[in-house]
Design a protein around this motif. Sequence first.
Motif, PDB file in Angstrom:
ATOM      1  N   GLY A 106       0.808  -1.218   0.000  1.00 30.74           N
ATOM      2  CA  GLY A 106       0.000   0.000   0.000  1.00 30.74           C
ATOM      3  C   GLY A 106       0.837   1.261   0.000  1.00 30.74           C
ATOM      4  N   ASP A 107       2.156   1.130   0.143  1.00 31.56           N
ATOM      5  CA  ASP A 107       3.051   2.285   0.065  1.00 31.56           C
ATOM      6  C   ASP A 107       3.351   2.599  -1.403  1.00 31.56           C
ATOM      7  OD1 ASP A 107       3.184   2.759   2.808  1.00 31.56           O
ATOM      8  OD2 ASP A 107       4.988   1.550   3.084  1.00 31.56           O
ATOM      9  N   VAL A 108       4.213   3.586  -1.629  1.00 28.39           N
ATOM     10  CA  VAL A 108       4.442   4.108  -2.978  1.00 28.39           C
ATOM     11  C   VAL A 108       5.934   4.144  -3.287  1.00 28.39           C
ATOM     12  CG1 VAL A 108       4.140   6.150  -4.457  1.00 28.39           C
ATOM     13  CG2 VAL A 108       2.327   5.487  -2.864  1.00 28.39           C
ATOM     14  N   GLY A 115      18.370  12.222 -16.666  1.00 27.65           N
ATOM     15  CA  GLY A 115      18.079  13.544 -17.196  1.00 27.65           C
ATOM     16  C   GLY A 115      16.634  13.983 -17.060  1.00 27.65           C
ATOM     17  N   GLN A 116      15.823  13.226 -16.341  1.00 28.51           N
ATOM     18  CA  GLN A 116      14.422  13.580 -16.155  1.00 28.51           C
ATOM     19  C   GLN A 116      14.109  13.811 -14.688  1.00 28.51           C
ATOM     20  OE1 GLN A 116      12.174  10.326 -17.829  1.00 28.51           O
ATOM     21  NE2 GLN A 116      12.163  11.268 -19.851  1.00 28.51           N
ATOM     22  N   ASP A 117      13.029  14.566 -14.470  1.00 33.94           N
ATOM     23  CA  ASP A 117      12.512  14.732 -13.121  1.00 33.94           C
ATOM     24  C   ASP A 117      11.775  13.441 -12.731  1.00 33.94           C
ATOM     25  OD1 ASP A 117      11.905  15.909 -10.714  1.00 33.94           O
ATOM     26  OD2 ASP A 117      10.483  17.364 -11.530  1.00 33.94           O
ATOM     27  N   TRP A 118      11.390  13.353 -11.493  1.00 34.86           N
ATOM     28  CA  TRP A 118      10.607  12.215 -11.031  1.00 34.86           C
ATOM     29  C   TRP A 118       9.350  12.135 -11.887  1.00 34.86           C
ATOM     30  CZ3 TRP A 118      13.037   9.139  -7.707  1.00 34.86           C
ATOM     31  CH2 TRP A 118      14.122   9.682  -6.999  1.00 34.86           C
ATOM     32  N   HIS A 119       9.070  10.957 -12.435  1.00 35.24           N
ATOM     33  CA  HIS A 119       7.986  10.883 -13.409  1.00 35.24           C
ATOM     34  C   HIS A 119       7.060   9.675 -13.284  1.00 35.24           C
ATOM     35  CE1 HIS A 119      10.852   8.159 -15.254  1.00 35.24           C
ATOM     36  NE2 HIS A 119       9.831   7.661 -15.918  1.00 35.24           N
ATOM     37  N   HIS A 120       7.290   8.770 -12.356  1.00 33.08           N
ATOM     38  CA  HIS A 120       6.431   7.587 -12.298  1.00 33.08           C
ATOM     39  C   HIS A 120       6.142   7.198 -10.854  1.00 33.08           C
ATOM     40  CE1 HIS A 120       4.295   4.387 -14.168  1.00 33.08           C
ATOM     41  NE2 HIS A 120       5.165   3.424 -13.912  1.00 33.08           N
ATOM     42  N   ASN A 121       4.867   6.851 -10.593  1.00 32.96           N
ATOM     43  CA  ASN A 121       4.411   6.359  -9.296  1.00 32.96           C
ATOM     44  C   ASN A 121       3.970   4.909  -9.414  1.00 32.96           C
ATOM     45  OD1 ASN A 121       4.485   8.323  -7.191  1.00 32.96           O
ATOM     46  ND2 ASN A 121       2.852   9.456  -8.198  1.00 32.96           N
ATOM     47  N   LEU A 122       4.310   4.117  -8.414  1.00 24.92           N
ATOM     48  CA  LEU A 122       3.951   2.706  -8.360  1.00 24.92           C
ATOM     49  C   LEU A 122       3.382   2.401  -6.981  1.00 24.92           C
ATOM     50  CD1 LEU A 122       7.476   1.616  -9.542  1.00 24.92           C
ATOM     51  CD2 LEU A 122       5.483   1.639 -11.020  1.00 24.92           C
ATOM     52  N   LEU A 123       2.352   1.580  -6.917  1.00 28.29           N
ATOM     53  CA  LEU A 123       1.814   1.134  -5.631  1.00 28.29           C
ATOM     54  C   LEU A 123       2.459  -0.194  -5.266  1.00 28.29           C
ATOM     55  CD1 LEU A 123      -0.477   1.904  -3.537  1.00 28.29           C
ATOM     56  CD2 LEU A 123      -1.698  -0.026  -4.548  1.00 28.29           C
ATOM     57  N   VAL A 124       2.941  -0.311  -4.052  1.00 30.59           N
ATOM     58  CA  VAL A 124       3.588  -1.525  -3.577  1.00 30.59           C
ATOM     59  C   VAL A 124       2.521  -2.550  -3.185  1.00 30.59           C
ATOM     60  CG1 VAL A 124       5.084  -2.501  -1.791  1.00 30.59           C
ATOM     61  CG2 VAL A 124       5.594  -0.239  -2.767  1.00 30.59           C
ATOM     62  N   GLY A 128       9.893  -6.536   0.257  1.00 26.29           N
ATOM     63  CA  GLY A 128      11.016  -7.427   0.512  1.00 26.29           C
ATOM     64  C   GLY A 128      12.296  -6.635   0.446  1.00 26.29           C
ATOM     65  N   PRO A 129      13.406  -7.229   0.816  1.00 24.72           N
ATOM     66  CA  PRO A 129      14.670  -6.502   0.847  1.00 24.72           C
ATOM     67  C   PRO A 129      15.278  -6.240  -0.526  1.00 24.72           C
ATOM     68  CG  PRO A 129      15.009  -8.774   1.514  1.00 24.72           C
ATOM     69  CD  PRO A 129      13.520  -8.578   1.353  1.00 24.72           C
ATOM     70  N   ARG A 130      14.920  -7.051  -1.517  1.00 25.78           N
ATOM     71  CA  ARG A 130      15.501  -6.915  -2.854  1.00 25.78           C
ATOM     72  C   ARG A 130      14.439  -6.447  -3.839  1.00 25.78           C
ATOM     73  NH1 ARG A 130      17.023 -12.411  -4.519  1.00 25.78           N
ATOM     74  NH2 ARG A 130      14.974 -12.756  -3.646  1.00 25.78           N
ATOM     75  N   TYR A 131      14.870  -5.792  -4.902  1.00 24.97           N
ATOM     76  CA  TYR A 131      13.937  -5.314  -5.928  1.00 24.97           C
ATOM     77  C   TYR A 131      13.133  -6.475  -6.523  1.00 24.97           C
ATOM     78  CZ  TYR A 131      16.182  -0.697  -5.901  1.00 24.97           C
ATOM     79  OH  TYR A 131      16.658   0.535  -5.548  1.00 24.97           O
ATOM     80  N   GLU A 132      13.734  -7.658  -6.624  1.00 24.04           N
ATOM     81  CA  GLU A 132      13.046  -8.829  -7.160  1.00 24.04           C
ATOM     82  C   GLU A 132      11.866  -9.230  -6.290  1.00 24.04           C
ATOM     83  OE1 GLU A 132      16.471  -9.019  -6.353  1.00 24.04           O
ATOM     84  OE2 GLU A 132      17.046  -8.414  -8.361  1.00 24.04           O
ATOM     85  N   ASP A 133      11.919  -8.915  -5.000  1.00 24.85           N
ATOM     86  CA  ASP A 133      10.870  -9.294  -4.059  1.00 24.85           C
ATOM     87  C   ASP A 133       9.677  -8.337  -4.091  1.00 24.85           C
ATOM     88  OD1 ASP A 133      12.593 -11.312  -3.080  1.00 24.85           O
ATOM     89  OD2 ASP A 133      13.518  -9.885  -1.700  1.00 24.85           O
ATOM     90  N   VAL A 134       9.896  -7.124  -4.582  1.00 31.47           N
ATOM     91  CA  VAL A 134       8.868  -6.088  -4.545  1.00 31.47           C
ATOM     92  C   VAL A 134       7.977  -6.212  -5.778  1.00 31.47           C
ATOM     93  CG1 VAL A 134       8.425  -3.605  -4.478  1.00 31.47           C
ATOM     94  CG2 VAL A 134      10.403  -4.558  -3.261  1.00 31.47           C
ATOM     95  N   LEU A 135       6.671  -6.346  -5.539  1.00 31.76           N
ATOM     96  CA  LEU A 135       5.685  -6.391  -6.617  1.00 31.76           C
ATOM     97  C   LEU A 135       4.868  -5.116  -6.584  1.00 31.76           C
ATOM     98  CD1 LEU A 135       4.437 -10.081  -6.311  1.00 31.76           C
ATOM     99  CD2 LEU A 135       6.224  -9.162  -7.820  1.00 31.76           C
ATOM    100  N   ILE A 136       4.517  -4.627  -7.771  1.00 29.89           N
ATOM    101  CA  ILE A 136       3.840  -3.330  -7.855  1.00 29.89           C
ATOM    102  C   ILE A 136       2.601  -3.419  -8.751  1.00 29.89           C
ATOM    103  CG2 ILE A 136       5.943  -2.022  -7.403  1.00 29.89           C
ATOM    104  CD1 ILE A 136       4.443  -2.074 -10.882  1.00 29.89           C
ATOM    105  N   ALA A 137       1.780  -2.355  -8.631  1.00 26.00           N
ATOM    106  CA  ALA A 137       0.656  -2.103  -9.539  1.00 26.00           C
ATOM    107  C   ALA A 137       0.775  -0.662  -9.996  1.00 26.00           C
ATOM    108  CB  ALA A 137      -0.674  -2.321  -8.833  1.00 26.00           C
ATOM    109  N   THR A 138       0.408  -0.405 -11.253  1.00 21.81           N
ATOM    110  CA  THR A 138       0.463   0.963 -11.762  1.00 21.81           C
ATOM    111  C   THR A 138      -0.398   1.100 -13.008  1.00 21.81           C
ATOM    112  OG1 THR A 138       1.948   2.809 -12.248  1.00 21.81           O
ATOM    113  CG2 THR A 138       2.496   0.671 -13.230  1.00 21.81           C
TER     114      THR A 138
END
Length: 168
Positions: A106-108, A115-124, A128-138
């Motif tokens: 439920g976090d973001v 070369g870009q500003d912040w441009h994308h939001n994802l819902l958690v 998990g500790p590794r990027y492979e463990d984190v699943l998102i919706a967007t």
Amino acid sequence: MNRLSTVPYNREAALSYAKTWSLSRNPKYYDFSEIGGDCTNFISQCIYAGCHTMNPTQYVGWYYYNVNNRSASWTGVPFFYKFMINNKGVGPYMVEVPSPADLLPGDVIQFANPGQDWHHNLLVLQTGPRYEDVLIATHTNDAYNRPLSTYNFAKIRFLHIENIRRYS
């Protein structure tokens, strides 16, 4: 006399909303996919499902009544961040945390390309500790249960929703 009180963020309601609408569009909201992207609009909808509290302060709040009566923070990544990190009034508020292990479902997550500003939001959806463990919706490039490790980005930040403030 009304005073601000703190209530918990309903993470399960936000996740349920994401499951229902991540691969389609809720007709109650305008689809911004063709005019800059729909990710922040979708993330705002998810968070609203988990808090049922908008901040209607004109210009600096977080709200959506219709496509012509909404805050920049409802639909724009940098404005979303500024509101959520600095909000001292009604509505949700967040803190930036150092790693994905500090997030809860439920976090973001936000990121930027070189070369870009912040441009994308994802819902958690899963942490998990590794990027492979984190699943998102967007939205925009619609996804549900997509591993964070499948994205390319130059910068990333992790936003934990602390709570919600409401008038009581």
